[in-house]
Scaffold this motif. Structure first.
Motif, PDB file in Angstrom:
ATOM      1  N   ASP A 131       0.907  -1.362   0.004  1.00  0.00           N
ATOM      2  CA  ASP A 131       0.098  -0.107   0.137  1.00  0.00           C
ATOM      3  C   ASP A 131       0.767   1.280   0.005  1.00  0.00           C
ATOM      4  O   ASP A 131       1.749   1.267   0.927  1.00  0.00           O
TER       5      ASP A 131
ATOM      6  N   ASP B 223      -7.251  -0.444   7.583  1.00  0.00           N
ATOM      7  CA  ASP B 223      -7.916  -0.060   6.047  1.00  0.00           C
ATOM      8  C   ASP B 223      -6.896  -0.811   4.863  1.00  0.00           C
ATOM      9  O   ASP B 223      -6.912  -0.236   3.963  1.00  0.00           O
ATOM     10  N   CYS B 224      -6.444  -2.056   5.424  1.00  0.00           N
ATOM     11  CA  CYS B 224      -5.716  -2.755   4.300  1.00  0.00           C
ATOM     12  C   CYS B 224      -6.610  -3.215   3.219  1.00  0.00           C
ATOM     13  O   CYS B 224      -7.512  -3.871   3.474  1.00  0.00           O
ATOM     14  N   GLY B 225      -6.132  -2.948   1.930  1.00  0.00           N
ATOM     15  CA  GLY B 225      -6.678  -3.626   0.835  1.00  0.00           C
ATOM     16  C   GLY B 225      -6.765  -5.048   0.633  1.00  0.00           C
ATOM     17  O   GLY B 225      -7.538  -5.561   0.197  1.00  0.00           O
TER      18      GLY B 225
ATOM     19  N   LEU C 158     -10.100  -7.125   1.498  1.00  0.00           N
ATOM     20  CA  LEU C 158     -10.982  -7.396   0.305  1.00  0.00           C
ATOM     21  C   LEU C 158     -10.805  -8.789  -0.018  1.00  0.00           C
ATOM     22  O   LEU C 158     -12.018  -9.377  -0.642  1.00  0.00           O
TER      23      LEU C 158
END
Length: 178
Positions: free
Chosen positions: A41, A101-103, A106
């Motif tokens: 990120d 809030d790490c991608g 998902l």
């Protein structure tokens, strides 16, 4: 203009500055004796959030900053070099950093995960394990993986391994595992 153009200009300025003369002479052994494992990120750039300078640390970045078999293999080489090229160094540290809030979170989405697996990514079970939903929890798992990895034994016992959670909202790094 290609996206990389301003970076090429910055590189020319860097090359002209002579800053590269400050890097260590022993390849792959950073003068800060630190190996960082963190996420790809761009909001978690070690130079920005930790002030890491050129030659000071090895930085391994991947999705979620997770400890994978590839990270362990790379680290096995660094541990071996440390033991054989810098035997007088009294410490070496590995820091695992996960963030809010790490991608990779998902990967917990069933449809996205299934599509990724179908595309040739990790299988669904591995993908789900890679998701960083609670950084303080996943960083503990990854520190445990490092401490128990046979590829890192016996040298890992002499190396400090810490786990940290970075909060994107506050910019603060919290020690989770010392």
């Amino acid at each position: 203009m290609p996206n990389i153009t301003p970076y090429l200009e910055r590189n020319r300025a860097f090359a002209a500055s002579g800053a590269r003369a400050d890097v260590p002479e022993v390849p792959f052994v950073p003068f800060g004796q630190l190996y960082l494992i963190t996420c790809i990120d761009p909001r978690v750039e070690p130079a920005a959030i930790l002030g890491v300078r050129l030659g000071e640390a090895i930085v391994a970045r991947n999705v979620g900053g997770r400890v994978t078999p590839a990270v362990i293999k790379d680290l096995a080489w660094i541990v071996h070099l440390h033991e054989n090229k810098t035997p007088d160094a009294d410490w070496f540290e590995i820091a695992v950093i996960h963030h809010t809030d790490c991608g990779s979170g998902l990967l917990a989405d069933d449809d996205l995960r299934a599509g990724y697996a179908a595309r040739g990514g990790w299988d669904e079970r591995t993908s789900l394990r890679m998701a960083v939903l609670e950084p303080a929890e996943t960083v503990q798992e990854d520190v445990a993986k490092l401490r128990s990895a046979p590829e890192l034994a016996p040298g890992i016992g002499d190396i400090a391994v810490g786990g940290y959670a970075y909060d994107l909202a506050t910019g603060e790094l919290t020690t989770v595992v010392q």
